[in-house]
Design an enzyme around this catalytic site. Structure first.
Site, PDB file in Angstrom:
ATOM      1  CG  HIS A 157      10.871  59.466   3.167  1.00  0.00           C
ATOM      2  ND1 HIS A 157      11.423  59.162   4.382  1.00  0.00           N
ATOM      3  CD2 HIS A 157       9.611  58.952   3.184  1.00  0.00           C
ATOM      4  CE1 HIS A 157      10.525  58.493   5.103  1.00  0.00           C
ATOM      5  NE2 HIS A 157       9.428  58.334   4.394  1.00  0.00           N
ATOM      6  CG  HIS A 204       5.705  60.691   7.044  1.00  0.00           C
ATOM      7  ND1 HIS A 204       6.882  61.261   6.615  1.00  0.00           N
ATOM      8  CD2 HIS A 204       5.802  59.367   6.760  1.00  0.00           C
ATOM      9  CE1 HIS A 204       7.665  60.320   6.116  1.00  0.00           C
ATOM     10  NE2 HIS A 204       7.023  59.150   6.183  1.00  0.00           N
ATOM     11  CG  ASP A 258       5.420  57.432   3.562  1.00  0.00           C
ATOM     12  OD1 ASP A 258       6.595  57.782   3.346  1.00  0.00           O
ATOM     13  OD2 ASP A 258       5.047  56.926   4.647  1.00  0.00           O
ATOM     14  CG  HIS A 280       5.451  52.207   2.092  1.00  0.00           C
ATOM     15  ND1 HIS A 280       5.480  53.460   1.514  1.00  0.00           N
ATOM     16  CD2 HIS A 280       6.117  52.320   3.265  1.00  0.00           C
ATOM     17  CE1 HIS A 280       6.139  54.282   2.308  1.00  0.00           C
ATOM     18  NE2 HIS A 280       6.526  53.619   3.376  1.00  0.00           N
TER      19      HIS A 280
HETATM   20 ZN   LIG Z   1       7.657  57.491   5.062  1.00  0.00          ZN
END
Ligand SMILES: [Zn+2]
Length: 294
Positions: free
Chosen positions: A75, A232, A236, A259
């Site tokens: 973040h 969001h 990311d 991720h």
């Molecule tokens: Zn995140």
């Protein structure tokens, strides 16, 4: 267009998501061609930002060296990358970056307070030259050549509040601040309970994440955007792409990206020198990008 750093050192203190204890975060200026360097002041270990230093991508993006890690970097990095900052020292006195409110809004405020300093060397960017895709089942993340910076993300959750969401960000620093930076991370109550039982996410609360039960959002204030979840995911993705070490020019597209997939995408991109071209932004080439990062 020149490389940048921050004008002055800035600090904040916030709770770490995993341990639940306060962490001091300090950002300091760095010289041309230094890149983004993390430093753990509690153990005197520096970790430079590179896909090779990523040691875990399960819950967050974690970098490490010699057994020392720094967790939840994405973040902060999202804000740093969106601000086009090329050189920065990030100092933490623990093994994680403070989670703040689960978005990057506090980090944007911190960078605004620090100010942007131009340096002497030309800014370098990575032009995407080929389609690069990492696919696992019906999930994928993809980069493709384009003169525009665009992020297109789709998610699909069998949850009545999330369902199918898609968001397309025509990237500029301003659009990032207005459309993406305030979007918080999210999790499901049963996952939070499970993590707690394992001694993880001890700092997790309704203060730093959207938490959902099977039917609804539990946060009393509700959502900041009806599609906050997919926004969001773009936040990311921007943070995770910063691991390549410079801003890229091209389109990013994802279906249910994570991720882990983003990390694999950076590895795949850098694996073959024909996938990209690093150029210095001098003369006319800078104009479009200057618009994006000013
Ligand atoms: Zn995140």
């Amino acid at each position: 267009m020149y490389q940048t750093t921050i004008k002055k050192a800035v600090e904040l203190v916030g709770i770490g998501l995993h341990k639940g204890s306060p962490v001091r975060l300090r950002l300091e200026p760095l010289e041309d061609n230094s890149g983004i360097v993390f430093y753990r002041s509690d153990v005197d270990v520096a970790i430079s930002l590179s896909p090779q230093n990523v040691v875990n991508t399960k819950m967050a993006t974690v970098i490490g060296k010699d057994g020392y890690v720094i967790s939840t970097i994405e973040h902060l990095l999202s804000a740093v990358y969106a601000y086009g900052i090329d050189n920065l020292k990030v100092i933490v006195d623990a093994d994680e970056v403070p989670v703040m409110d689960g978005s990057s809004a506090s980090f944007c405020m911190l960078l605004d307070e620090a100010g942007i300093q131009e340096l002497n060397a030309p800014k370098k960017v990575m032009m995407i030259k080929k389609d690069i895709i990492v696919q696992e089942g019906d999930k994928y993340v993809k980069l493709s050549p384009s003169p525009d910076l665009k992020y297109d993300f789709k998610i699909k959750f069998p949850h009545p509040v999330i369902k199918n969401q898609e968001y397309v960000l025509e990237f500029t620093k301003e659009s990032y601040k207005n459309e993406i930076a305030r979007a918080r991370t999210f999790g499901f109550l049963h996952e939070v309970q499970y993590l707690r039982s394992k001694g993880l996410a001890l700092g997790g609360s309704l203060e730093n994440a959207i938490v959902l039960d099977e039917k609804k959002v539990l946060n009393p204030e509700g959502l900041r955007f009806s599609d906050e979840f997919v926004r969001h995911k773009i936040l990311d993705a921007i943070g995770d792409m910063s691991l390549i070490g410079m801003n890229f020019v091209g389109n990013y597209e994802a279906m249910a990206g994570s991720h882990d997939l983003n990390h694999k995408l950076t590895i795949e991109l850098l694996k073959n020198p024909e996938n990209f071209e690093v150029i210095e932004l001098v003369g006319e080439k800078t104009m479009e990008l200057e618009k994006a990062y000013v």
